[in-house]
Design a protein around this motif. Structure first.
Motif, mmCIF file in Angstrom:
data_model
loop_
_atom_site.group_PDB
_atom_site.id
_atom_site.type_symbol
_atom_site.label_atom_id
_atom_site.label_comp_id
_atom_site.label_asym_id
_atom_site.label_seq_id
_atom_site.Cartn_x
_atom_site.Cartn_y
_atom_site.Cartn_z
ATOM 1 N N GLU A 60 12.839 -13.637 -1.926
ATOM 2 C CA GLU A 60 12.236 -12.661 -2.837
ATOM 3 C C GLU A 60 10.977 -13.236 -3.486
ATOM 4 O OE1 GLU A 60 12.969 -9.656 -3.002
ATOM 5 O OE2 GLU A 60 14.988 -9.529 -2.178
ATOM 6 N N ILE A 61 11.010 -14.513 -3.836
ATOM 7 C CA ILE A 61 9.830 -15.148 -4.426
ATOM 8 C C ILE A 61 8.698 -15.196 -3.408
ATOM 9 C CG2 ILE A 61 8.933 -17.333 -5.333
ATOM 10 C CD1 ILE A 61 11.682 -17.761 -6.628
ATOM 11 N N GLU A 62 9.053 -15.425 -2.152
ATOM 12 C CA GLU A 62 8.025 -15.422 -1.109
ATOM 13 C C GLU A 62 7.420 -14.032 -0.954
ATOM 14 O OE1 GLU A 62 7.324 -17.445 3.244
ATOM 15 O OE2 GLU A 62 9.372 -16.946 2.632
ATOM 16 N N LEU A 63 8.252 -12.995 -1.045
ATOM 17 C CA LEU A 63 7.726 -11.628 -1.002
ATOM 18 C C LEU A 63 6.789 -11.374 -2.171
ATOM 19 C CD1 LEU A 63 10.795 -9.410 0.024
ATOM 20 C CD2 LEU A 63 8.683 -9.766 1.309
ATOM 21 N N LEU A 64 7.172 -11.868 -3.347
ATOM 22 C CA LEU A 64 6.318 -11.701 -4.523
ATOM 23 C C LEU A 64 4.990 -12.417 -4.320
ATOM 24 C CD1 LEU A 64 6.228 -10.518 -7.385
ATOM 25 C CD2 LEU A 64 7.189 -12.671 -8.223
ATOM 26 N N TRP A 65 5.040 -13.587 -3.698
ATOM 27 C CA TRP A 65 3.826 -14.351 -3.399
ATOM 28 C C TRP A 65 2.891 -13.546 -2.494
ATOM 29 C CZ3 TRP A 65 2.168 -19.457 -4.519
ATOM 30 C CH2 TRP A 65 1.109 -19.931 -3.732
ATOM 31 N N MET A 66 3.473 -12.853 -1.527
ATOM 32 C CA MET A 66 2.663 -12.145 -0.533
ATOM 33 C C MET A 66 2.242 -10.750 -0.988
ATOM 34 S SD MET A 66 4.476 -13.198 3.078
ATOM 35 C CE MET A 66 6.038 -12.438 2.656
ATOM 36 N N THR A 67 2.849 -10.246 -2.063
ATOM 37 C CA THR A 67 2.565 -8.888 -2.518
ATOM 38 C C THR A 67 1.560 -8.931 -3.655
ATOM 39 O OG1 THR A 67 4.809 -8.205 -1.951
ATOM 40 C CG2 THR A 67 3.568 -6.755 -3.410
ATOM 41 N N GLY A 68 0.473 -8.217 -3.517
ATOM 42 C CA GLY A 68 -0.525 -8.192 -4.581
ATOM 43 C C GLY A 68 0.048 -7.585 -5.842
ATOM 44 N N GLU A 69 -0.176 -8.258 -6.987
ATOM 45 C CA GLU A 69 0.372 -7.753 -8.248
ATOM 46 C C GLU A 69 -0.391 -6.548 -8.758
ATOM 47 O OE1 GLU A 69 1.083 -9.168 -12.872
ATOM 48 O OE2 GLU A 69 0.044 -10.469 -11.463
ATOM 49 N N LEU A 70 -1.707 -6.562 -8.604
ATOM 50 C CA LEU A 70 -2.536 -5.531 -9.209
ATOM 51 C C LEU A 70 -3.016 -4.519 -8.186
ATOM 52 C CD1 LEU A 70 -4.752 -7.738 -11.530
ATOM 53 C CD2 LEU A 70 -2.642 -6.540 -12.104
ATOM 54 N N ARG A 71 -3.173 -3.288 -8.650
ATOM 55 C CA ARG A 71 -3.802 -2.269 -7.818
ATOM 56 C C ARG A 71 -5.305 -2.519 -7.800
ATOM 57 N NH1 ARG A 71 -0.844 1.436 -11.430
ATOM 58 N NH2 ARG A 71 1.106 2.075 -10.459
ATOM 59 N N LEU A 72 -5.856 -2.566 -6.618
ATOM 60 C CA LEU A 72 -7.290 -2.795 -6.507
ATOM 61 C C LEU A 72 -8.070 -1.489 -6.452
ATOM 62 C CD1 LEU A 72 -7.309 -5.752 -3.951
ATOM 63 C CD2 LEU A 72 -7.350 -5.833 -6.452
ATOM 64 N N GLU A 73 -7.348 -0.370 -6.290
ATOM 65 C CA GLU A 73 -8.023 0.916 -6.269
ATOM 66 C C GLU A 73 -7.369 1.835 -7.297
ATOM 67 O OE1 GLU A 73 -4.411 1.184 -3.883
ATOM 68 O OE2 GLU A 73 -6.122 -0.201 -3.825
ATOM 69 N N ARG A 74 -8.080 2.882 -7.655
ATOM 70 C CA ARG A 74 -7.550 3.831 -8.631
ATOM 71 C C ARG A 74 -6.296 4.483 -8.056
ATOM 72 N NH1 ARG A 74 -9.681 6.607 -12.970
ATOM 73 N NH2 ARG A 74 -8.719 8.631 -13.415
ATOM 74 N N PRO A 75 -5.176 4.453 -8.800
ATOM 75 C CA PRO A 75 -3.942 5.038 -8.263
ATOM 76 C C PRO A 75 -4.049 6.548 -8.135
ATOM 77 C CG PRO A 75 -3.650 4.410 -10.558
ATOM 78 C CD PRO A 75 -4.978 3.857 -10.130
ATOM 79 N N THR A 76 -3.458 7.078 -7.098
ATOM 80 C CA THR A 76 -3.433 8.523 -6.900
ATOM 81 C C THR A 76 -2.335 9.131 -7.762
ATOM 82 O OG1 THR A 76 -1.844 8.363 -5.087
ATOM 83 C CG2 THR A 76 -4.187 8.201 -4.517
ATOM 84 N N VAL A 77 -2.366 10.460 -7.880
ATOM 85 C CA VAL A 77 -1.323 11.159 -8.634
ATOM 86 C C VAL A 77 0.041 10.875 -8.016
ATOM 87 C CG1 VAL A 77 -0.437 13.429 -9.292
ATOM 88 C CG2 VAL A 77 -2.896 12.959 -9.415
ATOM 89 N N GLU A 78 0.092 10.858 -6.689
ATOM 90 C CA GLU A 78 1.363 10.603 -6.009
ATOM 91 C C GLU A 78 1.908 9.222 -6.359
ATOM 92 O OE1 GLU A 78 -1.333 11.782 -4.615
ATOM 93 O OE2 GLU A 78 -0.745 13.815 -4.014
ATOM 94 N N ARG A 79 1.027 8.220 -6.451
ATOM 95 C CA ARG A 79 1.484 6.875 -6.792
ATOM 96 C C ARG A 79 1.941 6.790 -8.244
ATOM 97 N NH1 ARG A 79 -2.792 2.762 -3.773
ATOM 98 N NH2 ARG A 79 -2.205 3.307 -1.629
ATOM 99 N N GLU A 80 1.258 7.511 -9.130
ATOM 100 C CA GLU A 80 1.683 7.530 -10.525
ATOM 101 C C GLU A 80 3.062 8.172 -10.652
ATOM 102 O OE1 GLU A 80 0.494 6.082 -12.979
ATOM 103 O OE2 GLU A 80 -1.575 5.600 -12.471
ATOM 104 N N ILE A 81 3.300 9.228 -9.880
ATOM 105 C CA ILE A 81 4.618 9.874 -9.892
ATOM 106 C C ILE A 81 5.673 8.904 -9.373
ATOM 107 C CG2 ILE A 81 6.007 11.707 -8.853
ATOM 108 C CD1 ILE A 81 3.484 13.466 -8.916
#
Length: 209
Positions: free
Chosen positions: A168-189
């Protein structure tokens, strides 16, 4: 499985998480692992490695927050077991006990409770930048730590749990923490529904039970 993955019951969670993070970092970015381990300074890295090193430090701060949450819950549970729920600061039991100590009758307390309206407020706050994927990994790491806190596991079973935690820590390492683009309405939902699915539905019966 190597001895380095064996942990004792209630090994300090921070030490465990740091050890596993360093193992992940050493396998993927040895120079960044040296920074995390305090053996190198950030400025000694090549310029292109400094941002990944800062991101790795961010992963460590996330893991620290998870460990602190677990330790706070453990302290709360031990306080409740030893002194009772009335002595747990901020709990409903503590508030009601204080009202009773001030002379309020059960009927008055119930009348106040009947006037309460508790409901979730889901906002698309710009500072809430964590992705749902990251939140889900955080939750799985927390649950793995709570499983490891149990004394019933045999060494082989504990090794498997620690290996799962490292994954799980390795997955966290590989997963970007921050959104680099403006989130869509669908992602906010999807972000809002995450809390209904993982938190609110589970907590509601405890509140009204």
């Amino acid at each position: 499985m190597e001895q380095s993955r064996r942990i004792k019951f209630r090994e300090d969670e921070r030490s465990l998480l740091l050890r596993l993070l360093l193992q992940v970092a050493s396998a993927r970015e040895p120079e960044i692992a040296a920074v995390l381990g305090g053996r190198r300074s950030l400025v000694s890295l090549a310029p292109e490695q400094r941002i990944p090193a800062l991101q790795a430090s961010g992963v460590w701060f996330q893991l620290l927050a998870i460990a602190d949450e677990l330790l706070a819950m453990r302290a709360r549970r031990e306080l409740e077991q030893g002194a009772g729920v009335d002595d747990v600061p901020g709990s409903f039991g503590s508030v009601i006990a204080r009202m009773a100590a001030k002379g309020h009758s059960p009927e008055e307390v119930q009348a106040r409770l009947n006037d309460l309206c508790v409901g979730p407020t889901m906002t698309a706050h710009p500072t809430e930048a964590k992705r749902v994927t990251v939140l889900e990994i955080h939750r799985r790491i927390y649950r793995k730590l709570t499983e490891l806190d149990q004394p019933r596991w045999a060494p082989r079973e504990r090794d498997l749990l620690v290996a799962d935690l490292e994954s799980e820590i390795e997955l966290l390492w590989m997963t970007g923490e921050l959104r680099l683009e403006r989130p869509t309405v669908e992602r906010e939902i999807a972000w809002g529904l995450h809390f209904f699915r993982e938190v609110i539905f589970e907590a509601t019966p405890q509140l009204y039970g």
